[in-house]
Design an enzyme around this catalytic site. Sequence first.
Site, mmCIF file in Angstrom:
data_model
loop_
_atom_site.group_PDB
_atom_site.id
_atom_site.type_symbol
_atom_site.label_atom_id
_atom_site.label_comp_id
_atom_site.label_asym_id
_atom_site.label_seq_id
_atom_site.Cartn_x
_atom_site.Cartn_y
_atom_site.Cartn_z
ATOM 1 N N LYS A 214 4.539 -1.207 -11.429
ATOM 2 C CA LYS A 214 4.905 0.167 -11.804
ATOM 3 C C LYS A 214 5.159 0.269 -13.312
ATOM 4 O O LYS A 214 4.838 1.276 -13.941
ATOM 5 C CB LYS A 214 6.151 0.620 -11.030
ATOM 6 C CG LYS A 214 5.869 0.983 -9.577
ATOM 7 C CD LYS A 214 5.206 2.355 -9.473
ATOM 8 C CE LYS A 214 5.255 2.904 -8.075
ATOM 9 N NZ LYS A 214 4.615 4.216 -7.949
ATOM 10 N N TYR B 220 6.363 -5.337 -7.508
ATOM 11 C CA TYR B 220 6.352 -3.871 -7.433
ATOM 12 C C TYR B 220 6.838 -3.259 -8.755
ATOM 13 O O TYR B 220 6.180 -2.405 -9.351
ATOM 14 C CB TYR B 220 7.240 -3.439 -6.265
ATOM 15 C CG TYR B 220 7.429 -1.956 -6.095
ATOM 16 C CD1 TYR B 220 6.387 -1.146 -5.650
ATOM 17 C CD2 TYR B 220 8.662 -1.360 -6.345
ATOM 18 C CE1 TYR B 220 6.572 0.220 -5.471
ATOM 19 C CE2 TYR B 220 8.858 0.000 -6.166
ATOM 20 C CZ TYR B 220 7.803 0.783 -5.729
ATOM 21 O OH TYR B 220 7.985 2.127 -5.558
ATOM 22 N N GLY C 186 1.327 7.092 4.681
ATOM 23 C CA GLY C 186 1.581 8.520 4.923
ATOM 24 C C GLY C 186 1.115 8.890 6.325
ATOM 25 O O GLY C 186 0.331 8.162 6.940
ATOM 26 N N LEU D 70 1.528 10.358 -6.691
ATOM 27 C CA LEU D 70 2.586 9.699 -5.917
ATOM 28 C C LEU D 70 2.064 8.539 -5.084
ATOM 29 O O LEU D 70 2.848 7.738 -4.577
ATOM 30 C CB LEU D 70 3.275 10.713 -4.974
ATOM 31 C CG LEU D 70 4.366 11.618 -5.544
ATOM 32 C CD1 LEU D 70 3.798 12.598 -6.571
ATOM 33 C CD2 LEU D 70 5.062 12.385 -4.436
ATOM 34 N N PHE E 79 6.301 10.491 2.499
ATOM 35 C CA PHE E 79 7.614 11.123 2.630
ATOM 36 C C PHE E 79 7.918 12.079 1.467
ATOM 37 O O PHE E 79 8.145 13.271 1.662
ATOM 38 C CB PHE E 79 8.681 10.019 2.755
ATOM 39 C CG PHE E 79 10.068 10.490 2.481
ATOM 40 C CD1 PHE E 79 10.628 11.548 3.211
ATOM 41 C CD2 PHE E 79 10.832 9.890 1.493
ATOM 42 C CE1 PHE E 79 11.918 11.984 2.953
ATOM 43 C CE2 PHE E 79 12.122 10.317 1.228
ATOM 44 C CZ PHE E 79 12.665 11.376 1.955
ATOM 45 N N ILE E 80 7.869 11.583 0.255
ATOM 46 C CA ILE E 80 8.177 12.472 -0.884
ATOM 47 C C ILE E 80 7.019 13.449 -1.084
ATOM 48 O O ILE E 80 7.219 14.629 -1.360
ATOM 49 C CB ILE E 80 8.451 11.655 -2.174
ATOM 50 C CG1 ILE E 80 9.624 10.701 -1.935
ATOM 51 C CG2 ILE E 80 8.750 12.588 -3.357
ATOM 52 C CD1 ILE E 80 9.903 9.736 -3.077
ATOM 53 N N ASP F 103 -4.945 11.326 0.280
ATOM 54 C CA ASP F 103 -4.080 10.324 0.924
ATOM 55 C C ASP F 103 -4.935 9.521 1.906
ATOM 56 O O ASP F 103 -5.721 10.105 2.653
ATOM 57 C CB ASP F 103 -2.947 11.045 1.681
ATOM 58 C CG ASP F 103 -1.775 10.116 1.990
ATOM 59 O OD1 ASP F 103 -0.646 10.433 1.611
ATOM 60 O OD2 ASP F 103 -2.014 9.058 2.613
#
Length: 322
Positions: A153, A149, A36, A76, A11-12, A31
């Site tokens: 991160k 998560y 995605g 990303l 999405f981003i 990807d």
Amino acid sequence: MKALVTGGAGFIGNWLCRELLAKGDEVLVLDDLSSGRYENLEELESGGRLRLVVDTVNDPAIVNECVKEVDIVFHLASAVGVRMIIDRPVHTIKSIVGGTETVLQACARYRRPVVFTSTSEVYGKGAKIPFSEEDDRVMGATTMRRWSYATAKALDEFLALAYWYEARLPIVIARLFNTVGPRQTGRYGMVVPSLVRQALRDEPLTVYGDGQQSRCFTHVQDVVRCLVALSGCKDARGEVVNIGSTEEVTILELAQRIRTLTGSKSDILMVPYSEAYGEGFDDMRRRVPALEKAARLVGYQPTLSLDDILNDVIAHERENAC
Ligand code: UDP
């Protein structure tokens, strides 16, 4: 310039690819199409300045090859969405920790600048509002899978900052707050696409908990513009930077607003967290970013309001439903 966008079909990621192409760059996307979607890139690929490699960021040989041929990397690729994190914790941790390690190692080898997208989740349950980049992190118990998560991160952030500290690898860490807009999938539970789809079908709008938890939603267009600006900002190197908006809304108000803007006949259905996510879930009550650093570094200010965002998402979902 030629840029590598890992997770570019997400999405981003696909919005970022569009932004880079619009400014004249060439784009290489890595990807694995796990979350995605190829359709996000289809029209871009035919333009000739974007190339897609379908593979994982966990494979060092592939990542090396991709990093070597570009001038800058936007990393990303990541497991995404609370639903996915709760349901697939092994995949979540391995992809976030392993993938970032591989990407950073390749960037360090070839000395390519990296913009790494982290998350506001790393602030956890901090109660000091707004969240500033230097604030303490407040994490829940390890039995609450959600925090895997944020912790993974945060480890990625430590590693990126370590490369900056030890080798002056030019890195920027962007902590993204709730980012929404057209083409976001509702598959992993994100609230805006989920509620908009429910409203358009006149189905009950599912509001979890007491609905008094709040968020600040940012249009993905504002977010990707800021990512590109940060990539060209020398003073941002070695820094952690929030990207978001300060227009705060409770989830119950959000549901009401979506109902009004769509003209839907949906009821609002309050769903206990235990029913929505099962065990191992913990939510945060408020999440508001301090944006002074992004403003100082690149003049960032969100340009689109919550109503702009919702109208945009609603128009997109209406079009796609036809
Ligand atoms: N939420 C909700 N209904 C849904 C999906 C999510 O009430 O159908 C709530 C969720 O519990 C959270 C907020 O909306 O409090 C934002 O959820 P999202 O998963 O979009 O992002 P988060 O901020 O939790 O990462």
